[in-house]
Design an enzyme around this catalytic site. Structure first.
Site, PDB file in Angstrom:
ATOM      1  N   GLY A  53      61.324  12.579  27.203  1.00 57.13           N
ATOM      2  CA  GLY A  53      61.548  12.309  25.780  1.00 57.13           C
ATOM      3  C   GLY A  53      60.894  10.990  25.436  1.00 57.13           C
ATOM      4  O   GLY A  53      60.640  10.168  26.313  1.00 57.13           O
TER       5      GLY A  53
ATOM      6  N   GLN B 228      59.171   3.287  20.623  1.00 55.00           N
ATOM      7  CA  GLN B 228      58.820   2.862  21.980  1.00 55.00           C
ATOM      8  C   GLN B 228      57.323   2.599  22.157  1.00 55.00           C
ATOM      9  O   GLN B 228      56.920   1.927  23.099  1.00 55.00           O
ATOM     10  CB  GLN B 228      59.287   3.895  23.010  1.00 55.00           C
ATOM     11  CG  GLN B 228      60.803   4.014  23.122  1.00 55.00           C
ATOM     12  CD  GLN B 228      61.233   5.044  24.137  1.00 55.00           C
ATOM     13  OE1 GLN B 228      61.383   6.227  23.795  1.00 55.00           O
ATOM     14  NE2 GLN B 228      61.411   4.643  25.360  1.00 55.00           N
TER      15      GLN B 228
ATOM     16  N   CYS C 225      65.343   4.962  31.150  1.00 53.46           N
ATOM     17  CA  CYS C 225      64.621   4.777  29.895  1.00 53.46           C
ATOM     18  C   CYS C 225      63.249   4.182  30.186  1.00 53.46           C
ATOM     19  O   CYS C 225      63.129   3.240  30.981  1.00 53.46           O
ATOM     20  CB  CYS C 225      65.410   3.827  28.993  1.00 53.46           C
ATOM     21  SG  CYS C 225      64.631   3.535  27.396  1.00 53.46           S
ATOM     22  N   LEU C 226      62.236   4.719  29.553  1.00 55.76           N
ATOM     23  CA  LEU C 226      60.868   4.230  29.785  1.00 55.76           C
ATOM     24  C   LEU C 226      60.704   2.794  29.282  1.00 55.76           C
ATOM     25  O   LEU C 226      59.782   2.091  29.685  1.00 55.76           O
ATOM     26  CB  LEU C 226      59.864   5.157  29.094  1.00 55.76           C
ATOM     27  CG  LEU C 226      59.851   6.589  29.640  1.00 55.76           C
ATOM     28  CD1 LEU C 226      58.974   7.477  28.798  1.00 55.76           C
ATOM     29  CD2 LEU C 226      59.442   6.628  31.101  1.00 55.76           C
TER      30      LEU C 226
ATOM     31  N   HIS D  54      69.995  10.187  23.346  1.00 55.97           N
ATOM     32  CA  HIS D  54      69.339   8.984  23.873  1.00 55.97           C
ATOM     33  C   HIS D  54      68.205   8.568  22.929  1.00 55.97           C
ATOM     34  O   HIS D  54      68.062   7.390  22.594  1.00 55.97           O
ATOM     35  CB  HIS D  54      68.784   9.263  25.277  1.00 55.97           C
ATOM     36  CG  HIS D  54      67.988   8.140  25.871  1.00 55.97           C
ATOM     37  ND1 HIS D  54      68.448   7.368  26.898  1.00 55.97           N
ATOM     38  CD2 HIS D  54      66.750   7.657  25.564  1.00 55.97           C
ATOM     39  CE1 HIS D  54      67.531   6.445  27.192  1.00 55.97           C
ATOM     40  NE2 HIS D  54      66.491   6.610  26.396  1.00 55.97           N
ATOM     41  N   GLU D  55      67.413   9.576  22.486  1.00 55.59           N
ATOM     42  CA  GLU D  55      66.276   9.268  21.606  1.00 55.59           C
ATOM     43  C   GLU D  55      66.747   8.865  20.211  1.00 55.59           C
ATOM     44  O   GLU D  55      66.171   7.958  19.603  1.00 55.59           O
ATOM     45  CB  GLU D  55      65.348  10.480  21.499  1.00 55.59           C
ATOM     46  CG  GLU D  55      64.775  10.972  22.823  1.00 55.59           C
ATOM     47  CD  GLU D  55      64.090   9.884  23.629  1.00 55.59           C
ATOM     48  OE1 GLU D  55      64.012  10.043  24.852  1.00 55.59           O
ATOM     49  OE2 GLU D  55      63.664   8.853  23.052  1.00 55.59           O
TER      50      GLU D  55
ATOM     51  N   HIS E  50      67.472   5.343  20.030  1.00 54.98           N
ATOM     52  CA  HIS E  50      66.265   4.514  19.855  1.00 54.98           C
ATOM     53  C   HIS E  50      65.942   4.342  18.372  1.00 54.98           C
ATOM     54  O   HIS E  50      65.519   3.271  17.943  1.00 54.98           O
ATOM     55  CB  HIS E  50      65.047   5.130  20.552  1.00 54.98           C
ATOM     56  CG  HIS E  50      64.927   4.824  22.024  1.00 54.98           C
ATOM     57  ND1 HIS E  50      64.773   3.553  22.498  1.00 54.98           N
ATOM     58  CD2 HIS E  50      64.919   5.633  23.104  1.00 54.98           C
ATOM     59  CE1 HIS E  50      64.682   3.579  23.828  1.00 54.98           C
ATOM     60  NE2 HIS E  50      64.783   4.828  24.220  1.00 54.98           N
TER      61      HIS E  50
HETATM   62  O1  K2U Z   1      63.630   7.398  25.794  1.00 56.64           O
HETATM   63  C1  K2U Z   1      63.116   7.355  26.894  1.00 56.64           C
HETATM   64  O2  K2U Z   1      62.896   6.292  27.469  1.00 56.64           O
HETATM   65  C2  K2U Z   1      62.760   8.621  27.586  1.00 56.64           C
HETATM   66  C3  K2U Z   1      63.696   8.997  28.673  1.00 56.64           C
HETATM   67  C4  K2U Z   1      64.588  10.034  28.026  1.00 56.64           C
HETATM   68  C5  K2U Z   1      65.843  10.358  28.750  1.00 56.64           C
HETATM   69  C6  K2U Z   1      66.709   9.373  29.156  1.00 56.64           C
HETATM   70  C7  K2U Z   1      67.901   9.709  29.788  1.00 56.64           C
HETATM   71  C8  K2U Z   1      68.210  11.035  30.013  1.00 56.64           C
HETATM   72  C9  K2U Z   1      67.340  12.017  29.600  1.00 56.64           C
HETATM   73  C10 K2U Z   1      66.156  11.674  28.969  1.00 56.64           C
HETATM   74  C11 K2U Z   1      62.685   9.388  29.740  1.00 56.64           C
HETATM   75  O3  K2U Z   1      62.506  10.709  29.835  1.00 56.64           O
HETATM   76  S1  K2U Z   1      62.766   8.560  31.239  1.00 56.64           S
HETATM   77  C12 K2U Z   1      64.095   9.038  32.107  1.00 56.64           C
HETATM   78  C13 K2U Z   1      64.089  10.413  32.669  1.00 56.64           C
HETATM   79  C14 K2U Z   1      62.948  10.963  33.231  1.00 56.64           C
HETATM   80  C15 K2U Z   1      63.036  12.238  33.752  1.00 56.64           C
HETATM   81  C16 K2U Z   1      64.246  12.940  33.715  1.00 56.64           C
HETATM   82  C17 K2U Z   1      65.362  12.358  33.147  1.00 56.64           C
HETATM   83  C18 K2U Z   1      65.279  11.094  32.626  1.00 56.64           C
HETATM   84 ZN    ZN Z   2      64.808   5.451  26.210  1.00 54.36          ZN
END
Ligand code: K2U
Ligand code: ZN
Length: 172
Positions: free
Chosen positions: A48, A53, A96-97, A138-139, A142
């Protein structure tokens, strides 16, 4: 299409803590931004990404929950709104990225109902559960300038920010 730099808490919280603004019109320029967001998300890799971001504080999210080896299933959310959330809660180990290499459990409503405009600007209403519910919440955080570490204790949050700043310093 272009891969854009992803802002982290080490880049300063001023942009990431902004409340993103609603989109006026789903036009070709916005679709170009969504294309860049998706390419940036795949490259990270992530499942996501919110526009803020990559430094664009507008209410746009991209997502792809397809598993390794499955066909990509890109999703686009313009001006998303959560219209209902379950009482039932669900805890998930989030990352989170924008807060690299930090993971911790966050509790959120297990199911949500949402409305949004899609890539073509058409209105969609959907129910989300499981990883889809976690990711969209989560998004959507943001878009309000909220990071998943803001749901943790003050001590854990401050430690996370310091750890990312050291990570970026050591990488430089
Ligand atoms: O918003 C972001 O930084 C993207 C995250 C989204 C996310 C966070 C927590 C749980 C689910 C999605 C990114 O996808 S990075 C973390 C991630 C990567 C692969 C699988 C699950 C979470
Ligand atoms: Zn995030």
């Amino acid at each position: 299409m272009a891969i854009r730099p992803i802002l982290t808490v080490a880049d300063g919280l001023s942009v990431l803590k902004q409340k993103s603004k609603p989109v006026e019109q789903v036009d070709d320029a916005l679709r170009a931004l969504m294309d860049d967001m998706l390419e940036t998300m795949y490259d990270a890799p992530g499942i996501g990404l919110a526009a803020v971001q990559i430094g664009e504080p507008v209410r746009v999210i991209v997502m792809d929950l397809a598993k390794e080896g499955e066909e990509p299933a890109p999703r686009y959310f313009v001006n998303p709104e959560i219209t209902w959330a379950s009482e039932e809660l669900f805890s998930y180990e989030e990352g989170c990225l924008s807060v690299p290499e930090i993971y911790d459990a966050v509790e959120r409503p297990a199911k949500v109902k949402l409305t949004y405009l899609n890539y073509q600007g058409e209105k969609v209403e959907e129910e989300a559960e499981g990883l889809y519910a976690v990711c969209i919440q989560h998004e959507m955080d943001h878009l309000e300038g909220v990071l998943f570490i803001d749901h943790l204790s003050r001590l854990k949050r401050d430690r996370a920010v310091q750890k990312v700043k050291k990570l970026v310093r050591d990488a430089a």
